[in-house]
Design an enzyme around this catalytic site. Structure first.
Site, PDB file in Angstrom:
ATOM      1  N   ASN A  14       0.956  -1.088  -0.133  1.00  0.00           N
ATOM      2  CA  ASN A  14       0.073   0.004  -0.123  1.00  0.00           C
ATOM      3  C   ASN A  14       0.907   1.376  -0.020  1.00  0.00           C
ATOM      4  OD1 ASN A  14      -3.056  -0.573   0.136  1.00  0.00           O
ATOM      5  ND2 ASN A  14      -2.323  -2.116   1.395  1.00  0.00           N
ATOM      6  N   ARG A  65       4.691   0.717  26.691  1.00  0.00           N
ATOM      7  CA  ARG A  65       3.776   1.111  25.591  1.00  0.00           C
ATOM      8  C   ARG A  65       3.823   2.569  25.511  1.00  0.00           C
ATOM      9  NH1 ARG A  65      -0.531  -0.720  22.699  1.00  0.00           N
ATOM     10  NH2 ARG A  65      -2.128   0.836  22.311  1.00  0.00           N
ATOM     11  N   MET A  90       0.723  -2.675  12.275  1.00  0.00           N
ATOM     12  CA  MET A  90       0.010  -3.695  13.110  1.00  0.00           C
ATOM     13  C   MET A  90      -0.108  -3.333  14.656  1.00  0.00           C
ATOM     14  SD  MET A  90      -0.739  -5.605  10.729  1.00  0.00           S
ATOM     15  CE  MET A  90      -1.515  -7.103  11.473  1.00  0.00           C
ATOM     16  N   LEU A  93      -3.356   2.498  18.293  1.00  0.00           N
ATOM     17  CA  LEU A  93      -2.863   3.817  18.498  1.00  0.00           C
ATOM     18  C   LEU A  93      -3.420   4.108  19.888  1.00  0.00           C
ATOM     19  CD1 LEU A  93      -2.280   5.814  15.450  1.00  0.00           C
ATOM     20  CD2 LEU A  93      -0.771   4.270  16.124  1.00  0.00           C
ATOM     21  N   ASN A 107      -6.508   4.816   8.347  1.00  0.00           N
ATOM     22  CA  ASN A 107      -6.129   3.443   8.089  1.00  0.00           C
ATOM     23  C   ASN A 107      -6.649   2.565   7.070  1.00  0.00           C
ATOM     24  OD1 ASN A 107      -4.970   0.951   9.342  1.00  0.00           O
ATOM     25  ND2 ASN A 107      -6.991   0.219   9.902  1.00  0.00           N
ATOM     26  N   HIS A 109      -7.988  -1.026   5.901  1.00  0.00           N
ATOM     27  CA  HIS A 109      -8.396  -2.313   6.562  1.00  0.00           C
ATOM     28  C   HIS A 109      -8.891  -3.227   5.397  1.00  0.00           C
ATOM     29  CE1 HIS A 109      -9.410  -5.323   9.635  1.00  0.00           C
ATOM     30  NE2 HIS A 109     -10.632  -5.250   8.995  1.00  0.00           N
ATOM     31  N   ASP A 145     -10.288  -0.372  14.148  1.00  0.00           N
ATOM     32  CA  ASP A 145     -10.778  -0.221  13.016  1.00  0.00           C
ATOM     33  C   ASP A 145     -12.131   0.264  12.803  1.00  0.00           C
ATOM     34  OD1 ASP A 145      -8.528  -1.540  11.809  1.00  0.00           O
ATOM     35  OD2 ASP A 145      -9.325  -3.513  12.483  1.00  0.00           O
ATOM     36  N   GLU A 174      -7.279  -2.368  -2.570  1.00  0.00           N
ATOM     37  CA  GLU A 174      -6.704  -1.517  -1.371  1.00  0.00           C
ATOM     38  C   GLU A 174      -5.888  -0.340  -2.135  1.00  0.00           C
ATOM     39  OE1 GLU A 174      -4.894  -3.109   1.771  1.00  0.00           O
ATOM     40  OE2 GLU A 174      -6.187  -5.065   1.804  1.00  0.00           O
TER      41      GLU A 174
HETATM   42  C1  GRF Z   1      -3.222  -4.648   4.003  1.00  0.00           C
HETATM   43  O1  GRF Z   1      -4.226  -5.950   3.747  1.00  0.00           O
HETATM   44  C2  GRF Z   1      -4.133  -3.546   5.030  1.00  0.00           C
HETATM   45  O2  GRF Z   1      -5.335  -3.414   4.518  1.00  0.00           O
HETATM   46  C3  GRF Z   1      -3.805  -4.206   6.268  1.00  0.00           C
HETATM   47  O3  GRF Z   1      -2.368  -4.719   6.364  1.00  0.00           O
HETATM   48  C4  GRF Z   1      -2.080  -5.205   5.028  1.00  0.00           C
HETATM   49  C5  GRF Z   1      -0.838  -4.395   4.665  1.00  0.00           C
HETATM   50  O4  GRF Z   1      -0.271  -4.826   3.305  1.00  0.00           O
HETATM   51  N1  GRF Z   1      -3.857  -3.287   7.243  1.00  0.00           N
HETATM   52  P1  GRF Z   1       0.992  -4.129   2.694  1.00  0.00           P
HETATM   53  O5  GRF Z   1       1.843  -4.021   3.835  1.00  0.00           O
HETATM   54  O6  GRF Z   1       0.509  -2.604   2.296  1.00  0.00           O
HETATM   55  O7  GRF Z   1       1.417  -4.848   1.722  1.00  0.00           O
END
Ligand code: GRF
Length: 201
Positions: A14, A65, A90, A93, A107, A109, A145, A174
């Site tokens: 992404n 944290r 991952m 926040l 974000n 998802h 999310d 995405e």
């Molecule tokens: C994607 O599927 C996104 O929606 C999720 O984590 C994945 C990240 O993929 N939150 P990448 O690292 O962008 O390839």
């Protein structure tokens, strides 16, 4: 030109979609920093190849944290970014960080939220038996999310799909959705009405 920080934990496809959209002149933005909580994130190489400064902030463990996110907040403030993009980052926040960047963190998802939040969204979708799946780009609020939805894209789910084949179909969407959402947010041609992000255009 909108200054972006992109936070990643892994592959960074992404992130690559954003880099490509900027290079193609489809997105008027500059990624000023890519921050990863893992030093082995493949996305770091993508950033380096594109000449984008990277920073690795290794996770310090649950006990530290607060310190971790205070540090991250300081870095984001110093980078003077207009928008923070969570692109496969991952970690959830804390509310302090979310409040420091109101409607300035988004974000992506891999599900049609509010269905299937959390981990393994594609697996959840298959297990539930939905016929339509997809992805969502949303503003980050204090939940997981959750937050106003900016862009969603749907894909069909086929009877023969595996988690991998469905994830791949969603991922292609995405890569369209994220640059579109960033462009819309940076355009400032939107407002939040109720829970909705609506276009002012
Ligand atoms: C994607 O599927 C996104 O929606 C999720 O984590 C994945 C990240 O993929 N939150 P990448 O690292 O962008 O390839």
């Amino acid at each position: 030109m909108g200054r972006l920080a992109v936070l990643i934990s892994g592959r960074g496809s992404n992130l690559q979609a954003l880099i490509d959209a900027i290079a193609a002149g489809k997105l008027d933005a500059e990624i000023v920093t890519v921050i990863s909580d893992r030093s082995d994130a493949l996305g770091l190489d993508r950033a380096r190849r594109a000449g984008i400064p990277t920073q690795v902030l290794p996770w310090l463990g649950e006990a530290r944290r607060d310190e971790y996110f205070q540090n991250l907040q300081m870095i984001l403030e110093e980078a003077d970014v207009e928008l923070v993009v969570l692109a496969g980052f991952m970690r959830l926040l804390p509310k302090e960080l979310v409040r420091a960047f109101p409607q300035r963190i988004i974000n992506i998802h891999p599900s049609l939220l509010p269905a299937f939040p959390g981990l393994n969204a594609q697996r959840q979708a298959l297990d539930y038996g939905v016929k339509i799946a997809g992805c969502t780009v949303h503003f980050v609020d204090e939940g997981m999310d959750s937050g106003p939805i900016i862009v969603q894209k749907a894909v069909p789910v086929y009877d023969y799909d595996t988690e991998e084949s469905l994830a791949e179909r969603i991922l292609a969407k995405e890569h369209e959705a994220l640059p579109q959402a960033v462009a819309l947010v940076l355009s400032k041609q939107w407002q939040i009405r109720g829970r909705k992000v609506v276009c002012k255009c």
